[in-house]
Write a protein that holds these residues in place. Structure first.
Motif, PDB file in Angstrom:
ATOM      1  N   GLU A  94      15.967  -7.155  82.760  1.00 36.14           N
ATOM      2  CA  GLU A  94      17.171  -6.574  82.153  1.00 36.14           C
ATOM      3  C   GLU A  94      17.016  -5.067  81.949  1.00 36.14           C
ATOM      4  OE1 GLU A  94      18.079 -10.514  79.399  1.00 36.14           O
ATOM      5  OE2 GLU A  94      17.885  -8.545  78.468  1.00 36.14           O
ATOM      6  N   GLN A  95      15.869  -4.678  81.383  1.00 30.37           N
ATOM      7  CA  GLN A  95      15.659  -3.274  81.058  1.00 30.37           C
ATOM      8  C   GLN A  95      15.588  -2.413  82.324  1.00 30.37           C
ATOM      9  OE1 GLN A  95      15.123  -1.792  77.823  1.00 30.37           O
ATOM     10  NE2 GLN A  95      15.925  -3.702  76.992  1.00 30.37           N
ATOM     11  N   LYS A  96      14.917  -2.913  83.350  1.00 33.16           N
ATOM     12  CA  LYS A  96      14.835  -2.158  84.604  1.00 33.16           C
ATOM     13  C   LYS A  96      16.204  -2.018  85.249  1.00 33.16           C
ATOM     14  CE  LYS A  96       9.996  -3.110  85.759  1.00 33.16           C
ATOM     15  NZ  LYS A  96       9.062  -3.914  86.591  1.00 33.16           N
ATOM     16  N   ALA A  97      17.020  -3.065  85.170  1.00 35.69           N
ATOM     17  CA  ALA A  97      18.360  -2.997  85.743  1.00 35.69           C
ATOM     18  C   ALA A  97      19.212  -1.966  85.007  1.00 35.69           C
ATOM     19  CB  ALA A  97      19.027  -4.367  85.684  1.00 35.69           C
ATOM     20  N   GLU A  98      19.082  -1.907  83.694  1.00 34.32           N
ATOM     21  CA  GLU A  98      19.858  -0.935  82.925  1.00 34.32           C
ATOM     22  C   GLU A  98      19.376   0.488  83.193  1.00 34.32           C
ATOM     23  OE1 GLU A  98      22.600   0.780  80.241  1.00 34.32           O
ATOM     24  OE2 GLU A  98      22.550  -0.949  81.588  1.00 34.32           O
ATOM     25  N   LYS A 100      18.115   1.532  85.955  1.00 38.27           N
ATOM     26  CA  LYS A 100      18.610   1.881  87.293  1.00 38.27           C
ATOM     27  C   LYS A 100      20.091   2.246  87.236  1.00 38.27           C
ATOM     28  CE  LYS A 100      16.706  -0.234  90.617  1.00 38.27           C
ATOM     29  NZ  LYS A 100      16.246  -1.249  91.610  1.00 38.27           N
ATOM     30  N   ARG A 101      20.854   1.497  86.429  1.00 36.28           N
ATOM     31  CA  ARG A 101      22.285   1.799  86.286  1.00 36.28           C
ATOM     32  C   ARG A 101      22.482   3.197  85.699  1.00 36.28           C
ATOM     33  NH1 ARG A 101      26.567   1.762  82.841  1.00 36.28           N
ATOM     34  NH2 ARG A 101      25.168   1.610  81.042  1.00 36.28           N
ATOM     35  N   LEU A 104      21.862   5.953  88.199  1.00 41.45           N
ATOM     36  CA  LEU A 104      22.987   6.139  89.118  1.00 41.45           C
ATOM     37  C   LEU A 104      24.112   6.928  88.467  1.00 41.45           C
ATOM     38  CD1 LEU A 104      23.111   2.603  90.779  1.00 41.45           C
ATOM     39  CD2 LEU A 104      22.314   4.735  91.822  1.00 41.45           C
ATOM     40  N   LEU A 105      24.301   6.730  87.156  1.00 41.20           N
ATOM     41  CA  LEU A 105      25.324   7.494  86.450  1.00 41.20           C
ATOM     42  C   LEU A 105      24.944   8.965  86.375  1.00 41.20           C
ATOM     43  CD1 LEU A 105      26.219   5.144  83.451  1.00 41.20           C
ATOM     44  CD2 LEU A 105      27.616   5.631  85.461  1.00 41.20           C
ATOM     45  N   GLY A 106      23.672   9.217  86.079  1.00 43.21           N
ATOM     46  CA  GLY A 106      23.153  10.574  86.100  1.00 43.21           C
ATOM     47  C   GLY A 106      23.679  11.489  85.028  1.00 43.21           C
ATOM     48  N   ASP A 107      24.274  10.962  83.937  1.00 43.15           N
ATOM     49  CA  ASP A 107      24.849  11.833  82.918  1.00 43.15           C
ATOM     50  C   ASP A 107      24.181  11.700  81.546  1.00 43.15           C
ATOM     51  OD1 ASP A 107      25.719   9.308  82.412  1.00 43.15           O
ATOM     52  OD2 ASP A 107      27.834   9.825  82.150  1.00 43.15           O
ATOM     53  N   ASN A 109      20.563  12.281  79.153  1.00 43.61           N
ATOM     54  CA  ASN A 109      19.292  12.998  79.138  1.00 43.61           C
ATOM     55  C   ASN A 109      18.127  12.017  79.067  1.00 43.61           C
ATOM     56  OD1 ASN A 109      18.835  12.261  76.406  1.00 43.61           O
ATOM     57  ND2 ASN A 109      19.991  14.026  75.690  1.00 43.61           N
ATOM     58  N   ILE A 110      16.920  12.537  79.152  1.00 42.33           N
ATOM     59  CA  ILE A 110      15.720  11.693  79.213  1.00 42.33           C
ATOM     60  C   ILE A 110      15.578  10.843  77.964  1.00 42.33           C
ATOM     61  CG2 ILE A 110      13.190  11.733  79.257  1.00 42.33           C
ATOM     62  CD1 ILE A 110      13.407  14.201  81.079  1.00 42.33           C
ATOM     63  N   LEU A 111      15.854  11.422  76.787  1.00 46.62           N
ATOM     64  CA  LEU A 111      15.704  10.678  75.533  1.00 46.62           C
ATOM     65  C   LEU A 111      16.665   9.502  75.478  1.00 46.62           C
ATOM     66  CD1 LEU A 111      14.378  10.362  72.778  1.00 46.62           C
ATOM     67  CD2 LEU A 111      16.059  11.991  71.853  1.00 46.62           C
ATOM     68  N   ASP A 112      17.923   9.726  75.871  1.00 49.49           N
ATOM     69  CA  ASP A 112      18.898   8.635  75.847  1.00 49.49           C
ATOM     70  C   ASP A 112      18.510   7.511  76.813  1.00 49.49           C
ATOM     71  OD1 ASP A 112      20.672   9.558  73.905  1.00 49.49           O
ATOM     72  OD2 ASP A 112      21.632  10.907  75.318  1.00 49.49           O
ATOM     73  N   LYS A 113      17.989   7.882  77.974  1.00 52.16           N
ATOM     74  CA  LYS A 113      17.553   6.857  78.924  1.00 52.16           C
ATOM     75  C   LYS A 113      16.376   6.062  78.371  1.00 52.16           C
ATOM     76  CE  LYS A 113      19.154   9.234  83.090  1.00 52.16           C
ATOM     77  NZ  LYS A 113      18.764   9.950  84.323  1.00 52.16           N
ATOM     78  N   MET A 114      15.445   6.764  77.715  1.00 54.99           N
ATOM     79  CA  MET A 114      14.283   6.094  77.144  1.00 54.99           C
ATOM     80  C   MET A 114      14.693   5.112  76.058  1.00 54.99           C
ATOM     81  SD  MET A 114      11.023   7.744  75.132  1.00 54.99           S
ATOM     82  CE  MET A 114      11.908   7.914  73.581  1.00 54.99           C
ATOM     83  N   LEU A 115      15.727   5.477  75.287  1.00 54.45           N
ATOM     84  CA  LEU A 115      16.120   4.678  74.131  1.00 54.45           C
ATOM     85  C   LEU A 115      17.220   3.669  74.438  1.00 54.45           C
ATOM     86  CD1 LEU A 115      16.213   7.497  71.410  1.00 54.45           C
ATOM     87  CD2 LEU A 115      14.428   5.776  71.729  1.00 54.45           C
ATOM     88  N   CYS A 116      17.623   3.538  75.685  1.00 51.74           N
ATOM     89  CA  CYS A 116      18.779   2.696  75.999  1.00 51.74           C
ATOM     90  C   CYS A 116      18.564   1.239  75.570  1.00 51.74           C
ATOM     91  CB  CYS A 116      19.141   2.797  77.475  1.00 51.74           C
ATOM     92  SG  CYS A 116      18.003   1.961  78.596  1.00 51.74           S
ATOM     93  N   GLY A 117      17.336   0.758  75.635  1.00 54.70           N
ATOM     94  CA  GLY A 117      17.063  -0.626  75.271  1.00 54.70           C
ATOM     95  C   GLY A 117      16.535  -0.799  73.866  1.00 54.70           C
ATOM     96  N   TYR A 118      16.700   0.241  73.048  1.00 56.14           N
ATOM     97  CA  TYR A 118      16.057   0.288  71.722  1.00 56.14           C
ATOM     98  C   TYR A 118      17.104   0.276  70.614  1.00 56.14           C
ATOM     99  CZ  TYR A 118      12.623   2.011  68.252  1.00 56.14           C
ATOM    100  OH  TYR A 118      11.779   2.159  67.177  1.00 56.14           O
ATOM    101  N   VAL A 119      16.873  -0.524  69.598  1.00 58.49           N
ATOM    102  CA  VAL A 119      17.728  -0.548  68.420  1.00 58.49           C
ATOM    103  C   VAL A 119      16.835  -0.782  67.205  1.00 58.49           C
ATOM    104  CG1 VAL A 119      18.198  -3.044  68.471  1.00 58.49           C
ATOM    105  CG2 VAL A 119      19.916  -1.477  67.515  1.00 58.49           C
TER     106      VAL A 119
END
Length: 246
Positions: A94-98, A100-101, A104-107, A109-119
């Motif tokens: 799941e995390q790898k798929a997100e 990758k998504r 592809l969006l490319g909008d 930053n690095i911190l937001d991508k790192m934290l996408c699966g974090y709550v």
């Protein structure tokens, strides 16, 4: 069916035991800042020994390595171990798929991508993403949420901790930054408060949040107790052993 702090004696760590790392705080000794799942049977001979783990760092790592200072354990059946392993693999997909998504969006930053699966609050939730391929879903976790769900309803079926918000102690922001190191990475961001809110920490606090140290106290009971009832955390349980003052 025990929790212990590592010292100078050799200690066995079993596959899928909960392993824990201390914060660097001098004012709060033995305060737990991170927990993970050990990935293999091993023996450690000192505190600060490193072991292979699966954890929500973030981002999720199905195999990483970290120094540990404490360990908690309950005997798992073969079926329970298999369920934990399946959980790790599913979350990784799941995390790898997100990730990758998002690439592809490319909008973002690095911190937001790192934290996408974090709550942080609640300790786990589900996110639905609308796309041309339909509705996609992935799970988010804190480090402690990842461990609790690997053992719990999403994994082995052992409910270690009472995570109902009204049963959790209140935690101030200063202590939360010790328990959740990613908060330090957000702190200098001009959108810091918005970032906190995106992880469930809306308002000014204090908040009723699951701290990583709670799981060590949950596992510091007999096997019968662990399997019979979820542990209810008390103020001071963020440290292991428990602090007598907040």
């Amino acid at each position: 069916m025990s929790s212990l702090r590592l010292g100078t004696t050799r200690t066995a760590v079993r596959k899928y035991d909960v392993v824990a790392q201390d914060s660097k705080s001098v004012e709060n000794p033995h305060f737990i800042c991170h927990v993970a799942l050990a990935l293999e049977d091993t023996t450690v001979s000192s505190s600060d020994a490193a072991v292979n783990v699966a954890h929500m760092k973030p981002p999720h790592r199905s195999r990483g390595r970290m120094p540990i200072h404490a360990v908690g354990s309950v005997p798992l059946t073969a079926g329970e171990r298999n369920s934990v392993g399946l959980f790790i693999g599913e979350v990784d997909q799941e995390q790898k798929a997100e990730q990758k998504r998002l690439e592809l969006l490319g909008d973002l930053n690095i911190l937001d991508k790192m934290l996408c699966g974090y709550v942080i609050r609640p300790h786990t939730d589900e996110v639905e993403i609308k796309s041309q391929d339909g509705t996609l879903m992935y799970r988010r976790f804190s480090c402690i949420g990842y461990v609790l769900e690997a053992y719990g309803e999403q994994g082995a079926g052992i409910i270690l901790l009472d995570t109902r918000e009204d049963s959790l102690p209140e935690v101030e922001e200063e202590l939360l930054r010790l328990a959740y190191p990613p908060l330090e990475q957000m702190q200098n961001d001009p959108d810091y408060r918005a970032r906190l809110a995106s992880r469930g920490l809306d308002g000014a606090g204090p908040w009723r949040v699951v701290l990583p140290g709670y799981v060590l106290h949950a596992l510091g009971r007999s096997e019968n107790e662990i399997r019979r009832s979820a542990y209810r955390a008390a103020t001071g349980d963020g440290a292991f052993p428990r602090r007598t003052t907040p």
